[in-house]
Design a protein around this motif. Structure first.
Motif, short mmCIF file in Angstrom:
data_model
loop_
_atom_site.label_atom_id
_atom_site.label_comp_id
_atom_site.label_asym_id
_atom_site.label_seq_id
_atom_site.Cartn_x
_atom_site.Cartn_y
_atom_site.Cartn_z
N ALA A 176 46.37 31.17 46.72
CA ALA A 176 46.55 30.93 45.29
C ALA A 176 47.33 29.63 45.11
N GLY A 177 47.26 29.10 43.92
CA GLY A 177 48.04 27.93 43.58
C GLY A 177 49.47 28.31 43.23
N PHE A 178 50.39 27.41 43.49
CA PHE A 178 51.81 27.65 43.19
C PHE A 178 51.99 28.03 41.73
N ASP A 179 51.40 27.26 40.82
CA ASP A 179 51.58 27.54 39.38
C ASP A 179 51.01 28.90 39.00
N ASP A 180 49.92 29.30 39.62
CA ASP A 180 49.35 30.62 39.34
C ASP A 180 50.31 31.72 39.78
N ILE A 181 50.94 31.54 40.92
CA ILE A 181 51.89 32.53 41.40
C ILE A 181 53.07 32.62 40.44
N VAL A 182 53.58 31.48 40.01
CA VAL A 182 54.69 31.47 39.05
C VAL A 182 54.28 32.20 37.78
N ASP A 183 53.10 31.90 37.26
CA ASP A 183 52.64 32.54 36.03
C ASP A 183 52.59 34.05 36.15
N VAL A 184 52.20 34.55 37.29
CA VAL A 184 52.04 35.99 37.47
C VAL A 184 53.39 36.70 37.61
N ILE A 185 54.33 36.11 38.31
CA ILE A 185 55.56 36.86 38.57
C ILE A 185 56.71 36.53 37.62
N ALA A 186 56.56 35.54 36.76
CA ALA A 186 57.64 35.16 35.85
C ALA A 186 57.37 35.66 34.44
N SER A 187 58.45 36.01 33.76
CA SER A 187 58.34 36.24 32.33
C SER A 187 58.45 34.88 31.65
N ASP A 188 58.07 34.81 30.39
CA ASP A 188 58.15 33.53 29.68
C ASP A 188 59.55 32.96 29.69
N ALA A 189 60.54 33.82 29.59
CA ALA A 189 61.93 33.37 29.49
C ALA A 189 62.46 32.78 30.79
N ASP A 190 61.91 33.18 31.93
CA ASP A 190 62.48 32.70 33.18
C ASP A 190 61.49 31.94 34.06
N ARG A 191 60.46 31.37 33.46
CA ARG A 191 59.44 30.67 34.23
C ARG A 191 60.02 29.54 35.07
N THR A 192 60.86 28.72 34.48
CA THR A 192 61.43 27.58 35.20
C THR A 192 62.29 28.06 36.36
N MET A 193 63.14 29.05 36.11
CA MET A 193 64.00 29.56 37.19
C MET A 193 63.17 30.20 38.29
N THR A 194 62.12 30.91 37.92
CA THR A 194 61.25 31.52 38.92
C THR A 194 60.59 30.45 39.78
N ALA A 195 60.11 29.38 39.15
CA ALA A 195 59.48 28.29 39.90
C ALA A 195 60.47 27.66 40.88
N VAL A 196 61.70 27.45 40.43
CA VAL A 196 62.72 26.85 41.29
C VAL A 196 63.03 27.77 42.47
N ARG A 197 63.21 29.06 42.20
CA ARG A 197 63.53 30.00 43.28
C ARG A 197 62.36 30.15 44.26
N LEU A 198 61.13 30.18 43.74
CA LEU A 198 59.98 30.23 44.64
C LEU A 198 59.94 29.01 45.54
N HIS A 199 60.13 27.85 44.94
CA HIS A 199 60.02 26.59 45.67
C HIS A 199 61.13 26.42 46.71
N HIS A 200 62.35 26.81 46.36
CA HIS A 200 63.49 26.53 47.23
C HIS A 200 63.97 27.71 48.06
N VAL A 201 63.55 28.93 47.71
CA VAL A 201 64.05 30.10 48.44
C VAL A 201 62.90 30.92 49.03
N HIS A 202 62.08 31.50 48.17
CA HIS A 202 61.13 32.51 48.62
C HIS A 202 59.98 31.96 49.46
N LEU A 203 59.32 30.91 49.02
CA LEU A 203 58.22 30.37 49.81
C LEU A 203 58.71 29.79 51.13
N PRO A 204 59.84 29.07 51.16
CA PRO A 204 60.33 28.62 52.47
C PRO A 204 60.63 29.78 53.43
#
Length: 107
Positions: A37-65
């Protein structure tokens, strides 16, 4: 599989898969989408509207690594593509059967 410090690589992979709700959601989503899947698609699925940016940051810097280090995913950050490794496909199947991945958020 190799053992290091009393823990096998499979144990380490399993630990990384189940230790975080976000990582579990990533693994479920990838499994449900043919293993990639694409990174943005993953963010869209697991984030609520209110925390999309924070979810993207945590995925990029914590979870995916962590998932990449554990050998669960291949991640092309430049192209924004995330793929399960063959080892992870097998591990997800085993873990799903055991119930360790827990219930999916939508279930």
């Amino acid at each position: 599989m190799a053992r290091t410090g009393g823990h096998s690589e499979a144990d380490r992979l399993l630990s990384e898969l189940v230790s975080s709700p976000q990582r579990r959601e990533v693994m479920w989503y990838l499994t449900d989408n043919g293993g990639s899947a694409g990174f943005d698609d993953i963010v869209d699925v697991i984030a609520s509207d209110a925390d999309r940016t924070m979810t993207a940051v945590r995925l990029h810097h914590v979870h995916l690594p962590k998932l990449r280090t554990a050998g669960a995913i291949e991640w092309d950050d430049e192209r924004g593509e995330v793929r399960l490794t063959p080892r992870a496909h097998a591990a997800v199947d085993d873990v799903a059967r055991s119930g360790l991945l827990g219930q999916r958020a939508g279930d």
